[in-house]
Design a protein around this motif. Sequence first.
Motif, short mmCIF file in Angstrom:
data_model
loop_
_atom_site.label_atom_id
_atom_site.label_comp_id
_atom_site.label_asym_id
_atom_site.label_seq_id
_atom_site.Cartn_x
_atom_site.Cartn_y
_atom_site.Cartn_z
N THR A 255 10.83 4.36 -5.26
CA THR A 255 9.93 5.52 -5.27
C THR A 255 9.14 5.24 -3.60
O THR A 255 9.41 4.58 -3.18
CB THR A 255 8.44 4.46 -6.17
N LYS A 256 8.64 6.53 -3.84
CA LYS A 256 8.50 7.16 -2.84
C LYS A 256 7.34 8.23 -2.54
O LYS A 256 7.17 8.99 -3.68
CB LYS A 256 9.38 8.14 -1.81
N GLN A 257 6.49 8.15 -1.95
CA GLN A 257 5.53 9.21 -1.92
C GLN A 257 5.48 10.76 -1.71
O GLN A 257 6.26 10.77 -0.64
CB GLN A 257 4.22 8.16 -1.12
N SER B 268 0.77 -0.88 -0.21
CA SER B 268 0.14 -0.14 0.13
C SER B 268 0.89 0.97 -0.10
O SER B 268 2.04 1.24 0.52
CB SER B 268 -0.63 0.02 1.19
N LEU B 269 0.81 2.14 -0.88
CA LEU B 269 0.66 3.50 -0.43
C LEU B 269 0.67 4.07 0.90
O LEU B 269 -0.12 4.79 1.38
CB LEU B 269 0.46 4.40 -1.79
N SER C 201 7.68 2.90 -1.21
CA SER C 201 6.77 2.12 -0.98
C SER C 201 7.54 0.79 -2.64
O SER C 201 7.28 0.16 -2.95
CB SER C 201 5.56 2.29 -2.43
N PRO D 3 2.72 8.68 -5.89
CA PRO D 3 4.52 8.53 -6.08
C PRO D 3 4.98 9.06 -6.97
O PRO D 3 4.92 9.34 -8.57
CB PRO D 3 4.31 7.06 -6.83
#
Length: 212
Positions: free
Chosen positions: A134-136, A83-84, A90, A142
């Motif tokens: 990948t980072k929110q 999940s984000l 993520s 994302p």
Amino acid sequence: MKSFFLLLTCCTLFTSVTKSQGLGKIYYGVRGGYSYVLSAYTVTKTEGTHGGNAGVMMKIPFDNRLFFTPQVDFNYRGMKAKSLVPNEFSKVNELQFRVMPLVQIEFKHPDRNENTLFISTGPSLGFGLLGKQTKQDQNGSPVDRDLHYGFTRYGQFDAEWHLGLGYETTNGLRLLLNYAHGLSNMINTNDAGNLRYRTISAGIGYWFGKKK
């Protein structure tokens, strides 16, 4: 820090080679394998990811069934969240260089010159070389970019402990099923999640110069 561990590894290897001169022949080999990477992430549940490794190794006799088997390799691994979560990773894909001062205990005495099962164990230190992340953002969207290492970002160094069960033949073939338990939290950002890797791998190797 890199220089310290490199010096420690070189000194350990030199001491081991010197000690083993009167105990038997030293073998050199290559190895590679497939990895299934499980990660423990306190922020959210994760999925298993696929990876692999390839490197070189030495086999240095110590005493009876005990051998020092130092290895270095390139290790590819990753993490994928289910999940984000805003401001959290993520997905991570990373290529490491690892130094592994392992030991090998064989079930049969080498004087018998027979195929044997063995147990392999010891620590490793991984140095992150490059990767993708990948980072929110604050809104949970994302953002993909190169993996950024640092004392307040993603950790560049990772210590693991290895435990493996293998089979080795008299002509140099080596099979190994290995579990690596990550000891380091890979996320250095304050108030961020805790990420540690757990890896199951199956590999094949070959010692040069071995004959029945």
